[in-house]
Design a protein around this motif. Structure first.
Motif, PDB file in Angstrom:
ATOM      1  N   GLU A 194       9.586  -3.857  -3.422  1.00 12.94           N
ATOM      2  CA  GLU A 194       9.364  -5.036  -2.591  1.00 12.94           C
ATOM      3  C   GLU A 194       8.783  -6.183  -3.425  1.00 12.94           C
ATOM      4  O   GLU A 194       8.214  -5.976  -4.497  1.00 12.94           O
ATOM      5  CB  GLU A 194       8.399  -4.700  -1.453  1.00 12.94           C
ATOM      6  CG  GLU A 194       8.899  -3.641  -0.493  1.00 12.94           C
ATOM      7  CD  GLU A 194      10.078  -4.110   0.342  1.00 12.94           C
ATOM      8  OE1 GLU A 194      10.054  -5.257   0.837  1.00 12.94           O
ATOM      9  OE2 GLU A 194      11.028  -3.314   0.507  1.00 12.94           O
ATOM     10  N   GLU A 195       8.922  -7.408  -2.901  1.00 13.64           N
ATOM     11  CA  GLU A 195       8.293  -8.574  -3.526  1.00 13.64           C
ATOM     12  C   GLU A 195       6.824  -8.586  -3.121  1.00 13.64           C
ATOM     13  O   GLU A 195       6.494  -8.788  -1.954  1.00 13.64           O
ATOM     14  CB  GLU A 195       8.982  -9.859  -3.087  1.00 13.64           C
ATOM     15  CG  GLU A 195      10.361 -10.061  -3.692  1.00 13.64           C
ATOM     16  CD  GLU A 195      10.294 -10.259  -5.209  1.00 13.64           C
ATOM     17  OE1 GLU A 195       9.354 -10.942  -5.673  1.00 13.64           O
ATOM     18  OE2 GLU A 195      11.163  -9.724  -5.914  1.00 13.64           O
ATOM     19  N   LEU A 196       5.944  -8.351  -4.083  1.00  9.81           N
ATOM     20  CA  LEU A 196       4.523  -8.184  -3.809  1.00  9.81           C
ATOM     21  C   LEU A 196       3.677  -9.135  -4.641  1.00  9.81           C
ATOM     22  O   LEU A 196       4.077  -9.560  -5.724  1.00  9.81           O
ATOM     23  CB  LEU A 196       4.079  -6.750  -4.127  1.00  9.81           C
ATOM     24  CG  LEU A 196       4.821  -5.583  -3.488  1.00  9.81           C
ATOM     25  CD1 LEU A 196       4.296  -4.273  -4.070  1.00  9.81           C
ATOM     26  CD2 LEU A 196       4.638  -5.600  -1.974  1.00  9.81           C
ATOM     27  N   VAL A 216      -8.673  -9.878   6.420  1.00  4.29           N
ATOM     28  CA  VAL A 216      -8.772 -11.123   5.648  1.00  4.29           C
ATOM     29  C   VAL A 216      -7.446 -11.878   5.635  1.00  4.29           C
ATOM     30  O   VAL A 216      -7.267 -12.820   4.863  1.00  4.29           O
ATOM     31  CB  VAL A 216      -9.244 -10.851   4.199  1.00  4.29           C
ATOM     32  CG1 VAL A 216     -10.658 -10.304   4.203  1.00  4.29           C
ATOM     33  CG2 VAL A 216      -8.295  -9.902   3.466  1.00  4.29           C
ATOM     34  N   GLY A 217      -6.518 -11.466   6.477  1.00  4.77           N
ATOM     35  CA  GLY A 217      -5.280 -12.215   6.627  1.00  4.77           C
ATOM     36  C   GLY A 217      -4.207 -11.928   5.605  1.00  4.77           C
ATOM     37  O   GLY A 217      -3.287 -12.744   5.404  1.00  4.77           O
ATOM     38  N   ALA A 218      -4.280 -10.776   4.942  1.00  2.83           N
ATOM     39  CA  ALA A 218      -3.222 -10.400   4.012  1.00  2.83           C
ATOM     40  C   ALA A 218      -2.023  -9.858   4.783  1.00  2.83           C
ATOM     41  O   ALA A 218      -2.157  -9.347   5.895  1.00  2.83           O
ATOM     42  CB  ALA A 218      -3.729  -9.349   3.031  1.00  2.83           C
ATOM     43  N   ARG A 219      -0.854  -9.985   4.179  1.00  3.55           N
ATOM     44  CA  ARG A 219       0.354  -9.368   4.731  1.00  3.55           C
ATOM     45  C   ARG A 219       0.557  -8.040   4.004  1.00  3.55           C
ATOM     46  O   ARG A 219       0.465  -7.982   2.785  1.00  3.55           O
ATOM     47  CB  ARG A 219       1.565 -10.285   4.540  1.00  3.55           C
ATOM     48  CG  ARG A 219       1.508 -11.547   5.413  1.00  3.55           C
ATOM     49  CD  ARG A 219       2.688 -12.446   5.131  1.00  3.55           C
ATOM     50  NE  ARG A 219       2.574 -13.083   3.817  1.00  3.55           N
ATOM     51  CZ  ARG A 219       3.593 -13.626   3.156  1.00  3.55           C
ATOM     52  NH1 ARG A 219       4.819 -13.557   3.665  1.00  3.55           N
ATOM     53  NH2 ARG A 219       3.398 -14.195   1.988  1.00  3.55           N
ATOM     54  N   VAL A 220       0.827  -6.987   4.749  1.00  2.57           N
ATOM     55  CA  VAL A 220       0.811  -5.642   4.186  1.00  2.57           C
ATOM     56  C   VAL A 220       2.186  -4.989   4.313  1.00  2.57           C
ATOM     57  O   VAL A 220       2.815  -5.034   5.374  1.00  2.57           O
ATOM     58  CB  VAL A 220      -0.258  -4.762   4.878  1.00  2.57           C
ATOM     59  CG1 VAL A 220      -0.339  -3.397   4.201  1.00  2.57           C
ATOM     60  CG2 VAL A 220      -1.616  -5.447   4.863  1.00  2.57           C
ATOM     61  N   VAL A 221       2.634  -4.387   3.226  1.00  2.00           N
ATOM     62  CA  VAL A 221       3.825  -3.550   3.218  1.00  2.00           C
ATOM     63  C   VAL A 221       3.367  -2.132   2.921  1.00  2.00           C
ATOM     64  O   VAL A 221       2.591  -1.916   1.976  1.00  2.00           O
ATOM     65  CB  VAL A 221       4.842  -4.003   2.149  1.00  2.00           C
ATOM     66  CG1 VAL A 221       6.092  -3.133   2.193  1.00  2.00           C
ATOM     67  CG2 VAL A 221       5.194  -5.468   2.328  1.00  2.00           C
ATOM     68  N   VAL A 222       3.794  -1.154   3.710  1.00  2.00           N
ATOM     69  CA  VAL A 222       3.327   0.215   3.530  1.00  2.00           C
ATOM     70  C   VAL A 222       4.498   1.161   3.329  1.00  2.00           C
ATOM     71  O   VAL A 222       5.609   0.918   3.822  1.00  2.00           O
ATOM     72  CB  VAL A 222       2.488   0.694   4.747  1.00  2.00           C
ATOM     73  CG1 VAL A 222       1.241  -0.158   4.901  1.00  2.00           C
ATOM     74  CG2 VAL A 222       3.312   0.673   6.029  1.00  2.00           C
ATOM     75  N   VAL A 238       0.856  -1.186   0.000  1.00  2.00           N
ATOM     76  CA  VAL A 238       0.000   0.000   0.000  1.00  2.00           C
ATOM     77  C   VAL A 238       0.891   1.234   0.000  1.00  2.00           C
ATOM     78  O   VAL A 238       1.582   1.516   0.979  1.00  2.00           O
ATOM     79  CB  VAL A 238      -0.948   0.011   1.216  1.00  2.00           C
ATOM     80  CG1 VAL A 238      -1.826   1.265   1.192  1.00  2.00           C
ATOM     81  CG2 VAL A 238      -1.815  -1.237   1.232  1.00  2.00           C
ATOM     82  N   GLU A 239       0.856   1.972  -1.093  1.00  2.00           N
ATOM     83  CA  GLU A 239       1.680   3.164  -1.249  1.00  2.00           C
ATOM     84  C   GLU A 239       0.841   4.399  -0.941  1.00  2.00           C
ATOM     85  O   GLU A 239      -0.030   4.773  -1.699  1.00  2.00           O
ATOM     86  CB  GLU A 239       2.202   3.233  -2.682  1.00  2.00           C
ATOM     87  CG  GLU A 239       3.101   4.413  -2.984  1.00  2.00           C
ATOM     88  CD  GLU A 239       3.546   4.382  -4.431  1.00  2.00           C
ATOM     89  OE1 GLU A 239       4.741   4.103  -4.652  1.00  2.00           O
ATOM     90  OE2 GLU A 239       2.697   4.611  -5.325  1.00  2.00           O
ATOM     91  N   SER A 269       6.876  -6.756  -9.317  1.00  2.00           N
ATOM     92  CA  SER A 269       6.766  -8.192  -9.058  1.00  2.00           C
ATOM     93  C   SER A 269       5.314  -8.614  -8.870  1.00  2.00           C
ATOM     94  O   SER A 269       4.987  -9.800  -8.911  1.00  2.00           O
ATOM     95  CB  SER A 269       7.569  -8.565  -7.811  1.00  2.00           C
ATOM     96  OG  SER A 269       7.092  -7.836  -6.676  1.00  2.00           O
ATOM     97  N   ALA A 270       4.419  -7.668  -8.672  1.00  2.00           N
ATOM     98  CA  ALA A 270       3.026  -7.964  -8.350  1.00  2.00           C
ATOM     99  C   ALA A 270       2.274  -8.545  -9.551  1.00  2.00           C
ATOM    100  O   ALA A 270       2.550  -8.205 -10.703  1.00  2.00           O
ATOM    101  CB  ALA A 270       2.327  -6.696  -7.865  1.00  2.00           C
ATOM    102  N   ARG A 271       1.296  -9.399  -9.267  1.00  2.00           N
ATOM    103  CA  ARG A 271       0.399  -9.926 -10.296  1.00  2.00           C
ATOM    104  C   ARG A 271      -0.825  -9.047 -10.482  1.00  2.00           C
ATOM    105  O   ARG A 271      -1.504  -9.119 -11.511  1.00  2.00           O
ATOM    106  CB  ARG A 271      -0.073 -11.340  -9.892  1.00  2.00           C
ATOM    107  CG  ARG A 271       1.009 -12.396  -9.851  1.00  2.00           C
ATOM    108  CD  ARG A 271       1.423 -12.857 -11.238  1.00  2.00           C
ATOM    109  NE  ARG A 271       0.282 -13.212 -12.086  1.00  2.00           N
ATOM    110  CZ  ARG A 271      -0.383 -14.372 -12.016  1.00  2.00           C
ATOM    111  NH1 ARG A 271      -0.043 -15.292 -11.095  1.00  2.00           N
ATOM    112  NH2 ARG A 271      -1.377 -14.635 -12.838  1.00  2.00           N
ATOM    113  N   VAL A 272      -1.139  -8.223  -9.450  1.00  2.00           N
ATOM    114  CA  VAL A 272      -2.330  -7.374  -9.475  1.00  2.00           C
ATOM    115  C   VAL A 272      -1.936  -5.961  -9.094  1.00  2.00           C
ATOM    116  O   VAL A 272      -1.128  -5.755  -8.178  1.00  2.00           O
ATOM    117  CB  VAL A 272      -3.410  -7.894  -8.487  1.00  2.00           C
ATOM    118  CG1 VAL A 272      -4.562  -6.902  -8.356  1.00  2.00           C
ATOM    119  CG2 VAL A 272      -3.932  -9.255  -8.925  1.00  2.00           C
ATOM    120  N   VAL A 273      -2.501  -4.983  -9.786  1.00  2.00           N
ATOM    121  CA  VAL A 273      -2.378  -3.579  -9.405  1.00  2.00           C
ATOM    122  C   VAL A 273      -3.783  -3.037  -9.204  1.00  2.00           C
ATOM    123  O   VAL A 273      -4.614  -3.077 -10.112  1.00  2.00           O
ATOM    124  CB  VAL A 273      -1.648  -2.746 -10.480  1.00  2.00           C
ATOM    125  CG1 VAL A 273      -1.629  -1.273 -10.074  1.00  2.00           C
ATOM    126  CG2 VAL A 273      -0.224  -3.263 -10.680  1.00  2.00           C
TER     127      VAL A 273
END
Length: 363
Positions: free
Chosen positions: A243-245, A210-216, A193-194, A266-270
């Protein structure tokens, strides 16, 4: 539909001196507002009122020059046309910018002066909050204009729209996660989350639920302190882009998606709350070429618009939030259309929106 301004270059001209760069905009109306007494300099851009009066927030921002302010107003107002049509609300697209630093130039006199310009449009434009404008500011603007939504609840408005916007982004993200990871959703996925503002902080909470891991990431330490350090599943980073997202959620200012940043993702979804996330229209195809599923910003961040539009019809809050959650269904339709027709999600969304605008013109 008006010609897109996403790919038009704008020369660094002062818009109050010359307006040559407006020749390619194709907006219905653009108002330049200046009040020497209060120091107000503002631009109101009405893009398209096919489906109803133009509604869009006011952005109070220290633009480096007036040309950049105009470009922002043009792009944001066009995005609001698509956002309103995509959300199915009977409104058109418009946006306004106030040129200046709200930290030093925000005064009641300036906001009241701005309200008088809004009022002079006779309802063709209804304003709300955006970057640099709070619900309390809207209360002041509401002293001189009746065409204001998103005021504080004490003033009869629906209050800050950050929660509704975040709920819409989260709902859109769930649709994208279902498309990519089937039934596993966002659980245990790493979401970057930017921007931890009034939308980002709520989005972090939804993701944690919902149990997601978050990088801010956010340049403001005070914003990061609200979400970082309180949960082992929230990590603070200098930049989430590096980051690896699994999911990248841009929730700050726009144009973070460029040819360079997409190549590094690296993300599959934006999927995020920021407006105008694409630096230019070609970036949508670059995302598609890398098999990155991008949710068009004007679909994902429509929750705030849905909330404030509910003020115009006196809609109950529970009904408003139910409509916000339907963004998941809308985004799912766009993703399926993109896959079925082998086009980008940007093109699939625009096809749906253009159909609604065409139907509106013919009715």
């Amino acid at each position: 539909m008006s010609t897109s301004v996403l790919d038009h270059p704008y020369a660094p001209l002062a818009v109050f001196d010359r307006a040559d760069e407006l020749r390619d905009a194709h907006h219905e109306q653009i108002m330049f507002c200046r009040d020497e007494r209060t120091g107000l300099r503002a631009i109101i851009a009405i893009h398209d009122t096919t489906l109803g009066p133009g509604l869009g927030g006011t952005r109070f921002y220290p633009y480096a020059n007036e040309s950049l302010a105009l470009t922002d107003a043009l792009r944001l107002s066009e995005g609001m046309t698509y956002k309103a049509a995509g959300a199915g609300v009977p409104l058109g697209g418009a946006k306004a910018v106030i040129i200046g630093d709200p930290a030093t130039q925000r005064t009641e006199g300036l906001l009241e002066s701005y309200g008088r310009f809004v009022e002079s449009l006779g309802g063709r434009y209804c304003t709300a909050a955006d970057v640099g404008i709070t619900s309390e500011d809207l209360d002041i603007i509401g002293r001189t204009s009746t065409h204001v939504v998103g005021r504080t609840t004490a003033a009869g408005g629906s209050g800050d729209s950050g929660y509704a916007t975040a709920l819409g982004v989260f709902s859109a993200m769930q649709a994208a996660a279902t498309a990519i990871w089937d039934g596993n959703g966002l659980a245990d996925k790493v979401v970057g989350v930017e921007g931890i503002g009034k939308v980002g902080r709520h989005l972090v909470a939804f993701l944690q639920s919902v149990g997601a891991r978050v990088v801010v990431s956010d340049p403001r330490p005070t914003a990061l302190s609200e979400v970082g350090g309180h949960d082992s599943r929230v990590q603070v980073a200098d930049s989430v882009l590096t980051e690896e997202l699994d999911v990248y959620a841009p929730c700050a200012l726009g144009a973070s998606l460029t040819a360079i940043s997409v190549a590094q993702l690296s993300a599959r979804v934006v999927c995020g709350a920021a407006n105008n996330q694409l630096a230019d229209g070609s970036v949508a195809q670059a995302l598609t070429n890398r098999s990155i599923l991008w949710v068009p910003d004007y679909l994902a961040n429509a929750g705030g618009l849905i909330q404030v539009s509910g003020e115009l019809t006196n809609e109950h809050q529970a009904d408003v939030l139910a409509r916000v959650r339907r963004i998941e269904h809308t985004v799912g339709e766009v993703i399926r259309a993109a896959l079925d027709t082998d086009v980008s999600t940007l093109q699939a969304a625009r096809n749906i929106v253009d159909q609604r605008l065409t139907a509106g013109r013919e009715s």
